[in-house]
Design an enzyme around this catalytic site. Structure first.
Site, PDB file in Angstrom:
ATOM      1  N   HIS A 244      -0.429  36.997  11.522  1.00 15.25           N
ATOM      2  CA  HIS A 244       0.137  37.619  12.822  1.00 15.25           C
ATOM      3  C   HIS A 244       1.816  38.057  12.997  1.00 15.25           C
ATOM      4  O   HIS A 244       2.563  37.871  12.839  1.00 15.25           O
ATOM      5  CB  HIS A 244      -0.329  37.680  14.251  1.00 15.25           C
TER       6      HIS A 244
ATOM      7  N   ASP B 121      29.693  56.346   9.000  1.00 13.33           N
ATOM      8  CA  ASP B 121      28.502  55.537   8.664  1.00 13.33           C
ATOM      9  C   ASP B 121      28.435  54.485   8.085  1.00 13.33           C
ATOM     10  O   ASP B 121      29.546  53.430   9.603  1.00 13.33           O
ATOM     11  CB  ASP B 121      27.943  55.940   6.992  1.00 13.33           C
TER      12      ASP B 121
ATOM     13  N   TRP C 106       3.552  29.866  11.387  1.00 14.19           N
ATOM     14  CA  TRP C 106       4.610  30.278  11.140  1.00 14.19           C
ATOM     15  C   TRP C 106       5.183  29.070  10.538  1.00 14.19           C
ATOM     16  O   TRP C 106       6.304  29.209   9.978  1.00 14.19           O
ATOM     17  CB  TRP C 106       4.968  30.969  11.510  1.00 14.19           C
TER      18      TRP C 106
ATOM     19  N   SER D 134      17.228  39.940   2.521  1.00 12.79           N
ATOM     20  CA  SER D 134      17.875  41.484   3.004  1.00 12.79           C
ATOM     21  C   SER D 134      18.166  41.214   4.300  1.00 12.79           C
ATOM     22  O   SER D 134      19.209  42.547   5.261  1.00 12.79           O
ATOM     23  CB  SER D 134      16.137  41.919   3.114  1.00 12.79           C
ATOM     24  N   SER D 135      18.250  40.162   5.338  1.00  7.80           N
ATOM     25  CA  SER D 135      19.033  39.788   6.298  1.00  7.80           C
ATOM     26  C   SER D 135      19.781  39.948   6.128  1.00  7.80           C
ATOM     27  O   SER D 135      20.840  40.057   7.159  1.00  7.80           O
ATOM     28  CB  SER D 135      18.059  39.055   6.834  1.00  7.80           C
TER      29      SER D 135
ATOM     30  N   HIS E 167      15.263  28.212  15.719  1.00  6.32           N
ATOM     31  CA  HIS E 167      15.922  28.360  17.398  1.00  6.32           C
ATOM     32  C   HIS E 167      16.481  29.523  17.633  1.00  6.32           C
ATOM     33  O   HIS E 167      16.751  30.731  18.678  1.00  6.32           O
ATOM     34  CB  HIS E 167      16.059  26.937  18.571  1.00  6.32           C
TER      35      HIS E 167
ATOM     36  N   GLU F 290      16.667  32.257  15.981  1.00  8.83           N
ATOM     37  CA  GLU F 290      15.640  32.885  14.966  1.00  8.83           C
ATOM     38  C   GLU F 290      14.865  33.832  16.542  1.00  8.83           C
ATOM     39  O   GLU F 290      15.441  34.768  16.805  1.00  8.83           O
ATOM     40  CB  GLU F 290      14.793  32.477  14.293  1.00  8.83           C
TER      41      GLU F 290
ATOM     42  N   TYR G 137      16.438  33.987  19.309  1.00  6.19           N
ATOM     43  CA  TYR G 137      17.617  34.625  19.998  1.00  6.19           C
ATOM     44  C   TYR G 137      18.112  35.648  19.283  1.00  6.19           C
ATOM     45  O   TYR G 137      18.844  36.651  19.754  1.00  6.19           O
ATOM     46  CB  TYR G 137      18.986  34.065  20.650  1.00  6.19           C
TER      47      TYR G 137
ATOM     48  N   SER H  98      20.966  46.698  28.686  1.00  5.78           N
ATOM     49  CA  SER H  98      23.181  46.284  29.320  1.00  5.78           C
ATOM     50  C   SER H  98      23.420  48.193  28.862  1.00  5.78           C
ATOM     51  O   SER H  98      24.137  48.159  29.492  1.00  5.78           O
ATOM     52  CB  SER H  98      23.679  45.567  28.182  1.00  5.78           C
TER      53      SER H  98
ATOM     54  N   HIS I 263      14.162  20.264  20.301  1.00  8.98           N
ATOM     55  CA  HIS I 263      13.168  20.729  21.790  1.00  8.98           C
ATOM     56  C   HIS I 263      11.389  22.061  21.554  1.00  8.98           C
ATOM     57  O   HIS I 263      10.687  21.559  22.042  1.00  8.98           O
ATOM     58  CB  HIS I 263      14.059  21.386  22.421  1.00  8.98           C
ATOM     59  N   HIS I 264      11.573  21.614  20.011  1.00 12.05           N
ATOM     60  CA  HIS I 264       9.945  22.359  19.564  1.00 12.05           C
ATOM     61  C   HIS I 264       9.482  21.307  19.165  1.00 12.05           C
ATOM     62  O   HIS I 264       8.641  21.512  18.302  1.00 12.05           O
ATOM     63  CB  HIS I 264      10.472  23.183  18.693  1.00 12.05           C
TER      64      HIS I 264
ATOM     65  N   THR J 291      21.609  33.096  30.545  1.00 12.72           N
ATOM     66  CA  THR J 291      20.588  33.809  31.083  1.00 12.72           C
ATOM     67  C   THR J 291      21.106  34.252  32.222  1.00 12.72           C
ATOM     68  O   THR J 291      21.024  36.144  32.271  1.00 12.72           O
ATOM     69  CB  THR J 291      19.482  33.266  30.081  1.00 12.72           C
TER      70      THR J 291
ATOM     71  N   LYS K 242      23.669  36.878  32.445  1.00  7.74           N
ATOM     72  CA  LYS K 242      23.041  38.181  32.764  1.00  7.74           C
ATOM     73  C   LYS K 242      22.366  38.781  33.349  1.00  7.74           C
ATOM     74  O   LYS K 242      22.422  40.687  33.827  1.00  7.74           O
ATOM     75  CB  LYS K 242      22.593  38.138  31.010  1.00  7.74           C
TER      76      LYS K 242
ATOM     77  N   ARG L 288      -3.572  25.557  21.226  1.00  5.27           N
ATOM     78  CA  ARG L 288      -3.906  26.610  20.425  1.00  5.27           C
ATOM     79  C   ARG L 288      -4.254  26.563  19.045  1.00  5.27           C
ATOM     80  O   ARG L 288      -4.278  25.504  18.178  1.00  5.27           O
ATOM     81  CB  ARG L 288      -1.367  27.023  20.601  1.00  5.27           C
TER      82      ARG L 288
END
Lengths: 520, 39
Positions: free
Chosen positions: A70, A99, A135, A164-165, A248, A250, A252, A263, A297-298, A323, A326, A445
């Protein structure tokens, strides 16, 4: 600039060989939507199993495969490709380019995705089943003999998606830096373009590191190395460091383009220019920089030196500052604006509000000693769904309703759009808000079973999830009916819209800005 | 293949320089993951 002719192939060859940014954008968006439904179906399996304590429908190992798949499907298959689809459609239109800078590479970037997704799905039927270690793929959960051939499929999938990315991000940067219309300086670019430019740099700096990590995992599994194998002198915790150095940024990568969407939408429906444009640009860049120095922090609970824990705690708290800039800028944009609440605006407002809830719980988790209680509980699951669903996916839904009249030439049905909005928002909160309480009460979890004290909140969460899933069938209906027909959209579409994309006809012609516009 | 926009020679050169620099960044990123192991 001029093109040789305006015609293009039709049928299958149009989509297979297209180098047109609008076609490729459409392919990305459809691919992402299909993966969104696939990943959502896996969430339904998870929530069906968790509706009651005890084992109901599936074996624990398959449950773990579902949670892992998932996440992989939603992150790499749905949200990332969806934003690349938006980038393909919108960036050339917003900067006045004919283009993308590298159209043939653009085609290849997309066509890497379907085989990669197929490989990932095939892992479920490989001997030993799909990846089941989360994951994050931490070794030894992803090492032999604990993970079977499905893990190899997943590693190769990550390689393909990574290529690809990287190609996509190179294309976005090359386009924005070199293809802007005369007069469009960097500080005149729409915020969506700015957020994508910064996101592309995040991708470029983080994805290759992740590719390196999974390559080492592959060599550990099959080629006798011991990068992450303690028995051979390796360090499994090192994988966690390298993973989160990617992981991390990722998150963002998933949310910054959504900030760009907010915005664009909020000024349109507040009928005021974006408040604090320059500070928005610098806040986005600051968030991107900080995202590279907060990874640990993870993993507070692995046992880091106190100095390390303090550094990562304070650096993480610091992210709240840009943040907050914003969020306050969006509020100031709306202040005394002539606001109306069409579906895109509703999604943008809900996105800002609910993402902020996720931001606040993120701030709670940044506090090292407190995180020892939250770690690996449902509080984390609640938190990251408030950031990734409320930030990224509500941002994508907002973007869809905002730009679909330009893509199809038809207005969506406003009543159905609002119904989709309210169903999604109510069901989302019903699904994920109770998970905060489950986590605080100690429910871990990634388990298929739980104690009786957790029953009520789990049942609320599952009912919410089923409604949330059903609401997306309504979205599919809206998407199809809007493509097929509906009220004709004007070129400007929205009364308060500004920017080059609204200066072209609706639907946007196959080729746009063959002669570059001049921006004053 | 669909028609592609015609780029000026200056644009082509600028795009190529951008791509080379970005590709180098990507390769450095990939290698750096391995370098972290050789402490």
């Amino acid at each position: 600039m001029a093109t040789a002719h305006h015609d293009h192939p039709t049928g299958l060859s149009r989509w297979l060989f297209t180098t047109n940014h609008k076609d490729i954008g459409t392919l990305y968006l459809w691919f992402a939507f299909i993966m969104f439904l696939v990943g959502g179906s896996m969430a339904m399996v998870i929530r069906a199993e968790l509706f009651q304590p005890g084992l109901q429908f599936i074996e624990p190992d398959f449950f773990n495969q579902m949670t892992t798949m998932h996440a992989l499907v939603m992150v790499f298959g749905a949200v990332m490709p969806a934003f690349v689809g938006l980038a393909n459609w919108q960036i050339p239109l917003m900067i006045g380019a004919p283009d993308m800078a590298l159209p043939r590479m653009n085609n290849w970037s997309f066509w890497l995705l379907p085989p990669a997704a197929t490989l990932l799905m095939l892992s479920l039927v490989a001997p030993g089943g799909g990846p089941a270690g989360g994951w994050t793929m931490y070794p030894p959960l992803s090492s032999t003999p604990y993970a079977g051939m499905g893990m190899d499929f997943t590693i190769l999938t990550v390689h393909m998606l990574g290529i690809s990315s990287i190609l996509g991000s190179i294309n976005v940067i090359a386009t924005i830096l070199n293809m802007r219309a005369p007069g469009m300086t960097l500080m005149k670019m729409p915020m969506f373009v700015w957020t994508w430019l910064i996101t592309a740099f995040l991708l470029l700096a983080s994805i290759p590191v992740f590719a390196g990590a999974v390559t080492m995992l592959l060599t550990d599994r099959h080629f006798g190395t011991s990068f992450f194998d303690a028995a051979g002198g390796g360090d499994p915790v090192m994988f966690q460091h390298i993973f989160w150095f990617f992981g991390h940024p990722e998150v963002y990568i998933l949310v910054l383009p959504a900030f760009g969407v907010f915005s664009e939408i909020i000024p349109t429906f507040a009928r005021k220019p974006l408040f604090g444009y320059t500070s928005m640009v610098f806040a986005t860049a600051t968030i991107a920089f900080l995202s590279f120095i907060v990874w640990a922090h993870h993993m507070y609970t692995v046992g880091m030196p106190m100095a390390g824990e303090l550094f990562f705690m304070y650096a993480t708290m610091l992210i709240a500052v840009p943040t907050g800039v914003k969020v306050f800028n969006w509020l100031a944009t709306m202040w005394r604006g002539a606001m109306t609440f069409e579906t895109p605006m509703l999604y943008a407002l809900a996105g800002v509000l609910l993402f902020t809830v996720g931001g606040v719980t993120g701030l709670m988790m940044s506090i090292t000693p407190v995180d020892f209680q939250y770690h690996d509980t449902y509080f984390i699951v609640a938190h990251f769904h408030y950031t990734i669903f409320a930030g990224s996916i509500l941002g994508l839904m907002a973007a869809y309703y905002y730009w679909v009249p330009k893509w199809t030439g038809h207005m969506y049905n406003e009543t159905l759009g609002k119904l989709h909005f309210w169903l999604t928002i109510i069901a989302f909160n019903l699904t994920f808000f109770p998970q905060h309480f489950l986590g605080l009460a100690g429910m871990p979890r990634r388990i298929p079973d739980y104690g009786l004290q957790f029953v009520e909140f789990n049942q609320m969460s599952s009912i919410g999830a089923f409604i949330l899933g059903a609401a997306q069938i309504l979205w599919l209906y809206i998407i199809v009916t809007t493509i097929k027909g509906g009220k004709k959209a004007t070129d400007k579409v929205w009364e308060g819209s500004n920017g080059l994309e609204w200066s072209v006809p609706s639907p946007a012609p196959y080729h746009t800005f063959e002669t570059a516009p001049t921006v004053k | 293949m669909t028609t592609e926009p015609v780029k000026t020679p200056e644009q082509k050169r600028a795009i190529m320089i951008t791509v080379v620099i970005l590709a180098i960044i990507a390769v450095i990123g990939f290698i750096s993951a391995f370098l972290k192991q050789w402490k």
